[in-house]
Design an enzyme around this catalytic site. Sequence first.
Site, PDB file in Angstrom:
ATOM      1  N   ASP A   8      -7.815 -17.970   6.787  1.00 25.43           N
ATOM      2  CA  ASP A   8      -8.817 -18.935   6.362  1.00 25.43           C
ATOM      3  C   ASP A   8      -9.358 -18.470   5.004  1.00 25.43           C
ATOM      4  OD1 ASP A   8     -10.929 -20.981   6.592  1.00 25.43           O
ATOM      5  OD2 ASP A   8     -12.240 -19.250   6.917  1.00 25.43           O
ATOM      6  N   THR A  42      -6.218 -23.904   5.091  1.00 26.77           N
ATOM      7  CA  THR A  42      -7.426 -24.491   4.531  1.00 26.77           C
ATOM      8  C   THR A  42      -7.482 -25.994   4.747  1.00 26.77           C
ATOM      9  OG1 THR A  42      -8.636 -24.795   2.437  1.00 26.77           O
ATOM     10  CG2 THR A  42      -6.245 -24.689   2.298  1.00 26.77           C
ATOM     11  N   GLY A  43      -8.671 -26.538   4.644  1.00 27.06           N
ATOM     12  CA  GLY A  43      -8.814 -27.983   4.645  1.00 27.06           C
ATOM     13  C   GLY A  43      -8.573 -28.584   3.277  1.00 27.06           C
ATOM     14  N   LYS A 193      -5.253 -25.993  12.566  1.00 26.63           N
ATOM     15  CA  LYS A 193      -4.484 -24.965  11.866  1.00 26.63           C
ATOM     16  C   LYS A 193      -3.398 -24.368  12.757  1.00 26.63           C
ATOM     17  CE  LYS A 193      -8.243 -23.751   8.676  1.00 26.63           C
ATOM     18  NZ  LYS A 193      -9.187 -22.717   8.205  1.00 26.63           N
TER      19      LYS A 193
END
Length: 267
Positions: A8, A42-43, A193
């Site tokens: 992350d 990640t977003g 994820k």
Amino acid sequence: MITTIALDLDNTLLTSEKTISPRNEAVLKQLHTAGIRVVLCTGRPIKAIQPLLKQLGLTTPTDYSITFNGGLVQQNATSEVLARTSISKADIAPLYAYAKTLRIPLDVIDLTQVFSLVDLGKSTYETFLNGLMPFHDVTFDELPADDQFGKVVSSTTKAVNNRANLPESVKAKFHAVPSRRNLLEFLPQHTDKASGLKQLLAHFGEDYSNLMAFGDEENDLGMLEAAEVGVAMDNAIPAVKAVATDHTLNNDADGVAVFLEQYFSLA
């Protein structure tokens, strides 16, 4: 055997200043050179993390990232899509109706751009992305009906605080998870994820037994729970610490590097 390290970004790999520390950079480069896969999860869209990928040297043909919080698996250098989970305008319709009732903004993201639904009010999401993707102000009626979207976000604490009250019509289409305390992400159902990493690992003939993952927030829960080695940062929320197999120092104390140095017995 651990072959893949999933990371992350915010409050995990990145410091509070949104940078990769020299110690984290050095350790990750050392492991990558030794043949360990380093995967940023990640977003954000892949364009937004290109400076980080270049800093870590993650630009070889076997280097991939998990973007859109698992909705996209992309090759770092070319952005070629290995796996994709999408939603349509029709899928978004019940979410739009809910957003109108709650009076919260929505931004809809596809592979290359963001559509701000300005009939719901302009959000802070464009300011947050700070020029990393082009934005188009449209009404819901103007949203392209033939596009495939990666996710919808609501950049407001009101959306996060009301997540428990989502109508069934929205729950049927979306996995809603906060990536920050004031940002609720609406992902395609069954997408996170962990699902993106499963697809990437399968591409290399591997599975979760080959995975180490680091995280701190609710949108990291799935990958930490699935991983053979799931590492919670000291600054992680209690739910993340509860599912982790291991713990490390916080993101401003080189927690990623400290754990990796010990686990891989690095000099």
